[in-house]
Design an enzyme around this catalytic site. Structure first.
Site, mmCIF file in Angstrom:
data_model
loop_
_atom_site.group_PDB
_atom_site.id
_atom_site.type_symbol
_atom_site.label_atom_id
_atom_site.label_comp_id
_atom_site.label_asym_id
_atom_site.label_seq_id
_atom_site.Cartn_x
_atom_site.Cartn_y
_atom_site.Cartn_z
ATOM 1 C CB SER A 1 178.286 61.325 36.811
ATOM 2 O OG SER A 1 178.117 62.283 35.784
ATOM 3 C CE1 TYR B 1 174.581 63.055 36.716
ATOM 4 C CE2 TYR B 1 172.518 61.907 37.116
ATOM 5 C CZ TYR B 1 173.816 61.912 36.646
ATOM 6 O OH TYR B 1 174.361 60.761 36.112
HETATM 7 C C1 GCO Z 1 173.312 65.952 31.548
HETATM 8 C C2 GCO Z 1 173.566 64.465 31.504
HETATM 9 C C3 GCO Z 1 174.751 64.094 32.369
HETATM 10 C C4 GCO Z 1 174.989 62.626 32.175
HETATM 11 C C5 GCO Z 1 176.404 62.390 31.792
HETATM 12 C C6 GCO Z 1 177.351 62.327 32.947
HETATM 13 O O1 GCO Z 1 172.146 66.365 31.491
HETATM 14 O O2 GCO Z 1 174.320 66.694 31.576
HETATM 15 O O3 GCO Z 1 172.424 63.755 31.931
HETATM 16 O O4 GCO Z 1 174.503 64.460 33.701
HETATM 17 O O5 GCO Z 1 174.597 61.870 33.224
HETATM 18 O O6 GCO Z 1 176.442 61.237 31.049
HETATM 19 O O7 GCO Z 1 177.413 61.057 33.480
#
Ligand code: GCO
Length: 255
Positions: free
Chosen positions: A146, A159
């Site tokens: 990501s 994340y």
């Molecule tokens: C967020 C988004 C990101 C996405 C982005 C990166 O809340 O910032 O969910 O984390 O995943 O598309 O891949």
């Protein structure tokens, strides 16, 4: 062999985890359109069957395997079953979730669930598949990273940590398995219009901010990702290993 022929996946078998919707479904569709037989995966049978029927109706070669990528034993059993039907040439570790909250308010159970889905699963599925690819001395593994593998923003710390781990695990896998004919690379999507980002897409202020931060001045569309997956899955990228290909409109190149 012409250059365009190096992108063809005819005769290859691929597994895409979390492919009943969103990015996984788009990648599965692209790999199948390039000639691969694609095994779809999801944790719930209903969505998996809908995805299978949709791609089969397009004349694409697909099958499906319902299993939970966070359950190591279920993964081992599923990979054994899939391999009994034919060797896997390509693995795409796509399964992932997003949970947003300030880190100081984040629930421990949510941390564990997010890490299990986004990071542990990449280890479980890759290890099970690599144990079969190694004797064949051939395979391509693609891990969904990501832009959060490089940068972050408030409320997505877990994340971010998970995708940073996927990036480095990708590089580490390339080191362990590269000498045995297996290539391991990552795809790093920018901000894409997916169910996972529905709230963000529908927030005019956030959407304007993202479009302003992205040099290409737009959100990613699912069709933008398929070609990158076909490239990394195919012989076109035969000397690309341990690389993360950012499909982000230039976001990670911008201040
Ligand atoms: C967020 C988004 C990101 C996405 C982005 C990166 O809340 O910032 O969910 O984390 O995943 O598309 O891949």
């Amino acid at each position: 062999m012409s250059v365009i022929d190096t992108f063809r996946l005819n005769g290859r078998r691929a597994l895409v985890t979390g492919s009943s919707m969103g990015i996984g479904f788009a990648i599965a569709q692209a790999l199948a359109s390039a000639g691969a037989h694609v095994v779809l995966n999801a944790r719930t049978r209903t969505r998996l069957d809908q995805a299978h029927d949709q791609l089969a109706a397009q004349g694409l070669a697909v099958s499906s395997q319902c299993f939970d990528v966070t359950d190591a034993n279920a993964v081992r059993e599923a990979i054994a079953h899939i391999e009994d039907q034919g060797p896997l040439d390509i693995l795409v570790n796509n399964a992932g979730i997003q949970i947003r909250a300030p880190l100081d308010q984040f629930a421990d159970d949510d941390w564990r669930r997010l890490m299990a889905t986004n990071l542990d699963s990449v280890y479980y599925v890759s290890k099970a598949v690599a144990q079969r690819m190694l004797p064949r001395q051939r395979g391509s593994i693609i891990n969904l990273c990501s832009v959060m593998s490089e940068v972050s923003r408030p409320t997505v710390a877990p994340y971010t940590a998970s995708k940073g781990g996927v990036k480095m695990l990708t590089k580490a896998m390339a080191n362990d398995w590269g000498p045995h004919g297996i290539r391991v690379n990552g795809i790093g999507p920018g901000f894409f219009k997916t169910e996972l980002n529905e709230k963000l897409v529908n927030d005019p202020k956030f959407s304007a901010w993202i479009e302003g931060r992205t040099p290409s001045r737009r959100w990613g569309e699912l069709e933008d990702l398929g070609p990158a997956a076909v490239y990394l899955a195919s012989d076109a990228s035969r000397f690309v290993n341990g690389h993360v290909l950012y499909v982000d409109g230039g976001l990670t190149a911008a201040l």
